[in-house]
Design a protein around this motif. Sequence first.
Motif, mmCIF file in Angstrom:
data_model
loop_
_atom_site.group_PDB
_atom_site.id
_atom_site.type_symbol
_atom_site.label_atom_id
_atom_site.label_comp_id
_atom_site.label_asym_id
_atom_site.label_seq_id
_atom_site.Cartn_x
_atom_site.Cartn_y
_atom_site.Cartn_z
ATOM 1 N N ARG A 1 0.831 -1.208 0.000
ATOM 2 C CA ARG A 1 0.000 0.000 0.000
ATOM 3 C C ARG A 1 0.865 1.258 0.000
ATOM 4 O O ARG A 1 0.618 2.215 -0.750
ATOM 5 N N LEU A 2 1.925 1.266 0.842
ATOM 6 C CA LEU A 2 2.808 2.432 0.906
ATOM 7 C C LEU A 2 3.560 2.639 -0.411
ATOM 8 O O LEU A 2 3.786 3.784 -0.833
ATOM 9 N N LYS A 3 3.941 1.539 -1.055
ATOM 10 C CA LYS A 3 4.636 1.644 -2.339
ATOM 11 C C LYS A 3 3.759 2.350 -3.373
ATOM 12 O O LYS A 3 4.207 3.262 -4.097
ATOM 13 N N ASP A 4 2.477 1.969 -3.400
ATOM 14 C CA ASP A 4 1.548 2.617 -4.338
ATOM 15 C C ASP A 4 1.406 4.102 -4.027
ATOM 16 O O ASP A 4 1.313 4.947 -4.943
ATOM 17 N N GLU A 5 1.424 4.449 -2.710
ATOM 18 C CA GLU A 5 1.321 5.857 -2.336
ATOM 19 C C GLU A 5 2.552 6.649 -2.802
ATOM 20 O O GLU A 5 2.430 7.782 -3.278
ATOM 21 N N TYR A 6 3.716 6.026 -2.647
ATOM 22 C CA TYR A 6 4.944 6.719 -3.048
ATOM 23 C C TYR A 6 5.056 6.853 -4.565
ATOM 24 O O TYR A 6 5.577 7.854 -5.083
ATOM 25 N N VAL A 7 4.554 5.869 -5.288
ATOM 26 C CA VAL A 7 4.529 5.982 -6.755
ATOM 27 C C VAL A 7 3.665 7.179 -7.157
ATOM 28 O O VAL A 7 4.042 7.973 -8.029
ATOM 29 N N LEU B 1 12.045 16.367 -3.769
ATOM 30 C CA LEU B 1 12.321 15.071 -4.397
ATOM 31 C C LEU B 1 13.306 14.250 -3.562
ATOM 32 O O LEU B 1 13.154 13.025 -3.414
ATOM 33 N N PHE B 2 14.330 14.920 -3.006
ATOM 34 C CA PHE B 2 15.294 14.227 -2.157
ATOM 35 C C PHE B 2 14.621 13.689 -0.884
ATOM 36 O O PHE B 2 14.960 12.606 -0.399
ATOM 37 N N LYS C 1 2.971 9.732 -5.207
ATOM 38 C CA LYS C 1 3.612 10.954 -4.727
ATOM 39 C C LYS C 1 4.717 11.401 -5.683
ATOM 40 O O LYS C 1 4.865 12.615 -5.969
ATOM 41 N N VAL C 2 5.491 10.456 -6.203
ATOM 42 C CA VAL C 2 6.559 10.795 -7.168
ATOM 43 C C VAL C 2 5.958 11.339 -8.453
ATOM 44 O O VAL C 2 6.437 12.333 -9.023
ATOM 45 N N ASP C 3 4.874 10.714 -8.919
ATOM 46 C CA ASP C 3 4.211 11.188 -10.145
ATOM 47 C C ASP C 3 3.687 12.604 -9.954
ATOM 48 O O ASP C 3 3.835 13.468 -10.856
ATOM 49 N N ASP C 4 3.080 12.848 -8.801
ATOM 50 C CA ASP C 4 2.539 14.190 -8.529
ATOM 51 C C ASP C 4 3.666 15.221 -8.463
ATOM 52 O O ASP C 4 3.551 16.340 -9.018
ATOM 53 N N ALA C 5 4.764 14.863 -7.793
ATOM 54 C CA ALA C 5 5.887 15.807 -7.669
ATOM 55 C C ALA C 5 6.506 16.095 -9.027
ATOM 56 O O ALA C 5 6.883 17.242 -9.326
ATOM 57 N N THR C 6 6.594 15.077 -9.852
ATOM 58 C CA THR C 6 7.165 15.262 -11.191
ATOM 59 C C THR C 6 6.254 16.142 -12.035
ATOM 60 O O THR C 6 6.725 17.023 -12.771
ATOM 61 N N VAL D 1 11.563 6.788 0.594
ATOM 62 C CA VAL D 1 11.510 5.527 -0.148
ATOM 63 C C VAL D 1 12.663 4.608 0.289
ATOM 64 O O VAL D 1 12.493 3.395 0.439
ATOM 65 N N LYS D 2 13.827 5.216 0.499
ATOM 66 C CA LYS D 2 14.988 4.439 0.944
ATOM 67 C C LYS D 2 14.722 3.806 2.317
ATOM 68 O O LYS D 2 15.052 2.625 2.553
#
Length: 335
Positions: free
Chosen positions: A238-244, A260-261, A246-251, A267-268
């Motif tokens: 579930r968290l992985k999908d949220e971060y995907v 981004l960092f 979040k990255v798409d939104d930030a991009t 994510v790390k």
Amino acid sequence: MTIEPVRSKRRPILIALAIAVVLAVVAAVVVIALTNSAGQQRRESLALLKDDRLTVLVEARGKVQPAVNAYLAAYKKARNAPASREDAEKNSVKEREEFQRAIESARAALSDVQAGASTGGEEHGIGVAAAQLTDSYQGYLDSMEGLVESYPQFEGLFREEAGCSGLFVGSKAANLRERQTLLGQAAVPCREAVNQLKQSKSIAYVEFARTLDNEIAQLESHAETTAKSEENYNEFVRLKDEYVKKVDDATARNASEEELFKIADEVKALNTRIKNNRSEFDFAAKRYLNGVKEMPTLVEEVFSKNVSAQIKHHDTVIPLRVQVLKDSIDAELAE
């Protein structure tokens, strides 16, 4: 005029002394006779102990083990018919009674040996040797009695009435949390049966019960760890999908490098948690499966390893104890 002879005053004293000497001599003769008689009786008793009673003791012990084997085989055969525990006990009652007679004969033979060696005191060589033989012999009889008395409990542990068969619930569970729940439910009646087996007079059964109790605790612990790891994994998905997202939104919004960092650091950290969770899962899952796989071996080794080792110990020690007692008797007879 008649002059009467003057009686010497020393004569009664001499007579009294003579009588005392005679009585002392008679008493000494009686004491010597009694001592010789008691000594002869002691020698005869020791000879009887060595030549007869110890022979009976050895022969009586030789009948115990075959009686044990006959009962165990009869009970197991009846149980696998299949039959209930009550029916199996009824169908093996003849062998159980024969075993009981063998045990009683062995105990009676031991009592006769103890009686024959009872004179001389505990510090006497024969008394010490007899006490050592009694400890070893009694330990053997108690062990064999425990094997027979507690065998229905031991043999039935992984049958339905004890519930320990419910420990193996892998194929019945839809997920690892359900497996952990079913295992916990099965562990309750199983542990009750195990605790009863801990009261056995058989050291082999008691050691097995303690080991099994520990194995149950380990299975429960590993089941909890794997269930929790599975739930963590679902959370990580579930968290992985949220971060995907979040990255798409930030991009899409052309977010700053700082943002981004920060997302990259999160994510790390998530990846580290996933890695640790996987390690915990692999460790617990491996131990759980090994525990299940080793359970049949654990049961089998009760007789193939533990009982046989104890019998071998008694078969070595008791003949030595018998010989030491015989040597002690020979030493006293030679005096």
